[in-house]
Structures are given as structure tokens and as C-alpha cells.
Design a protein around this motif. Sequence first.
Motif, PDB file in Angstrom:
ATOM      1  N   PRO A 118       0.802  -1.231   0.000  1.00 15.18           N
ATOM      2  CA  PRO A 118       0.000   0.000   0.000  1.00 15.18           C
ATOM      3  C   PRO A 118       0.832   1.279   0.000  1.00 15.18           C
ATOM      4  O   PRO A 118       0.288   2.360  -0.139  1.00 15.18           O
ATOM      5  CB  PRO A 118      -0.798  -0.113   1.298  1.00 15.18           C
ATOM      6  CG  PRO A 118       0.074  -0.917   2.196  1.00 15.18           C
ATOM      7  CD  PRO A 118       0.800  -1.890   1.306  1.00 15.18           C
ATOM      8  N   VAL A 119       2.160   1.165   0.139  1.00 17.37           N
ATOM      9  CA  VAL A 119       2.984   2.364   0.229  1.00 17.37           C
ATOM     10  C   VAL A 119       3.728   2.657  -1.074  1.00 17.37           C
ATOM     11  O   VAL A 119       3.778   3.805  -1.522  1.00 17.37           O
ATOM     12  CB  VAL A 119       4.002   2.227   1.391  1.00 17.37           C
ATOM     13  CG1 VAL A 119       4.927   3.423   1.443  1.00 17.37           C
ATOM     14  CG2 VAL A 119       3.270   2.068   2.710  1.00 17.37           C
ATOM     15  N   LEU A 120       4.294   1.640  -1.703  1.00 16.43           N
ATOM     16  CA  LEU A 120       5.147   1.870  -2.865  1.00 16.43           C
ATOM     17  C   LEU A 120       4.411   2.488  -4.055  1.00 16.43           C
ATOM     18  O   LEU A 120       4.928   3.403  -4.698  1.00 16.43           O
ATOM     19  CB  LEU A 120       5.809   0.566  -3.301  1.00 16.43           C
ATOM     20  CG  LEU A 120       6.999   0.113  -2.473  1.00 16.43           C
ATOM     21  CD1 LEU A 120       7.527  -1.215  -2.976  1.00 16.43           C
ATOM     22  CD2 LEU A 120       8.095   1.148  -2.484  1.00 16.43           C
ATOM     23  N   MET A 121       3.245   1.980  -4.356  1.00 16.87           N
ATOM     24  CA  MET A 121       2.516   2.506  -5.517  1.00 16.87           C
ATOM     25  C   MET A 121       2.089   3.967  -5.324  1.00 16.87           C
ATOM     26  O   MET A 121       2.316   4.779  -6.231  1.00 16.87           O
ATOM     27  CB  MET A 121       1.314   1.625  -5.836  1.00 16.87           C
ATOM     28  CG  MET A 121       1.689   0.261  -6.376  1.00 16.87           C
ATOM     29  SD  MET A 121       2.365   0.347  -8.022  1.00 16.87           S
ATOM     30  CE  MET A 121       0.871   0.270  -8.963  1.00 16.87           C
ATOM     31  N   PRO A 122       1.483   4.347  -4.189  1.00 18.04           N
ATOM     32  CA  PRO A 122       1.138   5.773  -4.032  1.00 18.04           C
ATOM     33  C   PRO A 122       2.361   6.698  -4.053  1.00 18.04           C
ATOM     34  O   PRO A 122       2.300   7.793  -4.602  1.00 18.04           O
ATOM     35  CB  PRO A 122       0.429   5.828  -2.682  1.00 18.04           C
ATOM     36  CG  PRO A 122      -0.129   4.474  -2.501  1.00 18.04           C
ATOM     37  CD  PRO A 122       0.865   3.552  -3.122  1.00 18.04           C
ATOM     38  N   VAL A 123       3.476   6.242  -3.476  1.00 17.78           N
ATOM     39  CA  VAL A 123       4.693   7.053  -3.514  1.00 17.78           C
ATOM     40  C   VAL A 123       5.150   7.236  -4.954  1.00 17.78           C
ATOM     41  O   VAL A 123       5.545   8.336  -5.364  1.00 17.78           O
ATOM     42  CB  VAL A 123       5.802   6.402  -2.649  1.00 17.78           C
ATOM     43  CG1 VAL A 123       7.152   7.030  -2.923  1.00 17.78           C
ATOM     44  CG2 VAL A 123       5.464   6.514  -1.184  1.00 17.78           C
ATOM     45  N   THR A 124       5.079   6.171  -5.737  1.00 11.60           N
ATOM     46  CA  THR A 124       5.465   6.250  -7.143  1.00 11.60           C
ATOM     47  C   THR A 124       4.548   7.186  -7.911  1.00 11.60           C
ATOM     48  O   THR A 124       5.015   8.002  -8.717  1.00 11.60           O
ATOM     49  CB  THR A 124       5.441   4.851  -7.776  1.00 11.60           C
ATOM     50  OG1 THR A 124       6.320   4.004  -7.054  1.00 11.60           O
ATOM     51  CG2 THR A 124       5.842   4.890  -9.223  1.00 11.60           C
ATOM     52  N   ILE A 125       3.254   7.074  -7.680  1.00  9.83           N
ATOM     53  CA  ILE A 125       2.292   7.932  -8.376  1.00  9.83           C
ATOM     54  C   ILE A 125       2.535   9.401  -8.045  1.00  9.83           C
ATOM     55  O   ILE A 125       2.595  10.254  -8.938  1.00  9.83           O
ATOM     56  CB  ILE A 125       0.849   7.510  -8.020  1.00  9.83           C
ATOM     57  CG1 ILE A 125       0.562   6.114  -8.587  1.00  9.83           C
ATOM     58  CG2 ILE A 125      -0.162   8.528  -8.542  1.00  9.83           C
ATOM     59  CD1 ILE A 125      -0.691   5.476  -8.029  1.00  9.83           C
ATOM     60  N   ILE A 126       2.696   9.694  -6.769  1.00  9.27           N
ATOM     61  CA  ILE A 126       2.940  11.080  -6.354  1.00  9.27           C
ATOM     62  C   ILE A 126       4.249  11.580  -6.948  1.00  9.27           C
ATOM     63  O   ILE A 126       4.321  12.705  -7.460  1.00  9.27           O
ATOM     64  CB  ILE A 126       2.935  11.188  -4.816  1.00  9.27           C
ATOM     65  CG1 ILE A 126       1.527  10.952  -4.289  1.00  9.27           C
ATOM     66  CG2 ILE A 126       3.464  12.545  -4.359  1.00  9.27           C
ATOM     67  CD1 ILE A 126       1.451  10.770  -2.787  1.00  9.27           C
ATOM     68  N   TYR A 127       5.288  10.740  -6.895  1.00 14.19           N
ATOM     69  CA  TYR A 127       6.576  11.151  -7.459  1.00 14.19           C
ATOM     70  C   TYR A 127       6.458  11.465  -8.945  1.00 14.19           C
ATOM     71  O   TYR A 127       7.020  12.466  -9.416  1.00 14.19           O
ATOM     72  CB  TYR A 127       7.644  10.077  -7.237  1.00 14.19           C
ATOM     73  CG  TYR A 127       8.908  10.398  -7.994  1.00 14.19           C
ATOM     74  CD1 TYR A 127       9.799  11.351  -7.504  1.00 14.19           C
ATOM     75  CD2 TYR A 127       9.180   9.819  -9.229  1.00 14.19           C
ATOM     76  CE1 TYR A 127      10.930  11.698  -8.215  1.00 14.19           C
ATOM     77  CE2 TYR A 127      10.306  10.164  -9.942  1.00 14.19           C
ATOM     78  CZ  TYR A 127      11.183  11.095  -9.426  1.00 14.19           C
ATOM     79  OH  TYR A 127      12.285  11.443 -10.141  1.00 14.19           O
ATOM     80  N   MET A 128       5.768  10.619  -9.693  1.00 11.61           N
ATOM     81  CA  MET A 128       5.690  10.823 -11.139  1.00 11.61           C
ATOM     82  C   MET A 128       4.984  12.133 -11.485  1.00 11.61           C
ATOM     83  O   MET A 128       5.419  12.850 -12.391  1.00 11.61           O
ATOM     84  CB  MET A 128       4.989   9.640 -11.815  1.00 11.61           C
ATOM     85  CG  MET A 128       5.785   8.350 -11.769  1.00 11.61           C
ATOM     86  SD  MET A 128       7.443   8.464 -12.448  1.00 11.61           S
ATOM     87  CE  MET A 128       7.091   8.473 -14.182  1.00 11.61           C
ATOM     88  N   PHE A 129       3.907  12.459 -10.772  1.00 10.91           N
ATOM     89  CA  PHE A 129       3.204  13.707 -11.065  1.00 10.91           C
ATOM     90  C   PHE A 129       4.003  14.932 -10.620  1.00 10.91           C
ATOM     91  O   PHE A 129       4.088  15.927 -11.343  1.00 10.91           O
ATOM     92  CB  PHE A 129       1.818  13.708 -10.435  1.00 10.91           C
ATOM     93  CG  PHE A 129       0.819  12.868 -11.179  1.00 10.91           C
ATOM     94  CD1 PHE A 129       0.501  13.132 -12.500  1.00 10.91           C
ATOM     95  CD2 PHE A 129       0.188  11.806 -10.554  1.00 10.91           C
ATOM     96  CE1 PHE A 129      -0.415  12.364 -13.191  1.00 10.91           C
ATOM     97  CE2 PHE A 129      -0.727  11.019 -11.237  1.00 10.91           C
ATOM     98  CZ  PHE A 129      -1.026  11.306 -12.552  1.00 10.91           C
ATOM     99  N   VAL A 130       4.595  14.869  -9.433  1.00 14.74           N
ATOM    100  CA  VAL A 130       5.363  16.012  -8.934  1.00 14.74           C
ATOM    101  C   VAL A 130       6.615  16.229  -9.780  1.00 14.74           C
ATOM    102  O   VAL A 130       6.930  17.363 -10.168  1.00 14.74           O
ATOM    103  CB  VAL A 130       5.723  15.810  -7.439  1.00 14.74           C
ATOM    104  CG1 VAL A 130       6.721  16.844  -6.966  1.00 14.74           C
ATOM    105  CG2 VAL A 130       4.464  15.859  -6.588  1.00 14.74           C
TER     106      VAL A 130
END
Length: 168
Positions: free
Chosen positions: A52-64
Motif C-alpha cells: 500500500p505504500v510503494l505505488m502511491p509514492v510512485t504515483i505522487i513522485y511521477m506527477f510532482v
Amino acid sequence: MSQNKRPIVYVVKEEVKALGAAQIMLGLIHSALGSLWFFLYHLEDETHSVGPVLMPVTIIYMFVSGSLFINSGSSSVVQGDASACQLVFGIVMNTISIFVAIIGIIIFAVEFPAFEALGNEYIWSNMAGMMLLQISILCIISELVITVITVDLFRNTFHRPRLWDERE
């Protein structure tokens, strides 16, 4: 007007402008990949999830990072002669982009083993995740290389000042 009162400008090479356009394109690709990561996150099976942590971090990183790379590319595309303020702003934005790209490499270096651990059997979400992971890391490394070259070209531009009303 005396000689000392004329503003100093700097001639930015065309290569910097081309690299800035490439940064803008990579920022748009990052945003598109962020959308694909978002869809993968919502479509992946709970039993085969990487967590539950890796995917949201990746998504946020890609947009930012996408929006930041677009901004640093925009600061690199200087029309005409540049002032010292524009050069410093370009160097600062590109330096921030270097650090963001390094953070992205660290994030994806942590994520590689998580996807690889699930790679023993055919799971479509894992295969799609590995593909997105490889494309994302390739884009991040490309952005890092382009940004380092851009900062060096901006730095070298400070060695070629000229007065505002002088011709090349």
C-alpha cells in the motif's frame, strides 16, 4: 548613457533551448506515466499487490517530478539574450531537478525488488508494473543526464557576457 550603466546580458546557446524542450517533453511523459501508474494501482489484484505504500509514492513522485521537469525545462528555454537573473533561475531549477531525479532513482531502486519478488508467476499487473518501472527509470535517467548537461551549459554562459547594445 555612460559605459558602466549599460546592462550586461548573456548569450545562451541554442543547445540549452533544445535541452529545455527535451526536459518539457520528458516532464509530459512523466505525467503520462503517472496516469498509467494510477490506473495500475486501481486495477491490480489485492493478493498480488506490491504494497500500500510503494505505488502511491510512485504515483505522487511521477506527477510532482513531471511538473517540476516541465518548469525546469521552461526556465531553460530562454528567448533572446538572458539576464543574470534568468541564468541563476535556470541553474537553480535544473539543480532542483537533479536532486528530484536522484530521489526518483532511489524510489525505483526500492521498487525493483518488490516487483521482482512477485515475478515467479504470470500476473498481468506485475508484468505491467515491471514494464512501467523500466520505462520510468529510463525517463528519470534521461532527465538526469539532460539536466546535468543543461546546468553545465548555463554555468559556461556566465563566462560570455556582453553589453546589451553590442552586436555579436
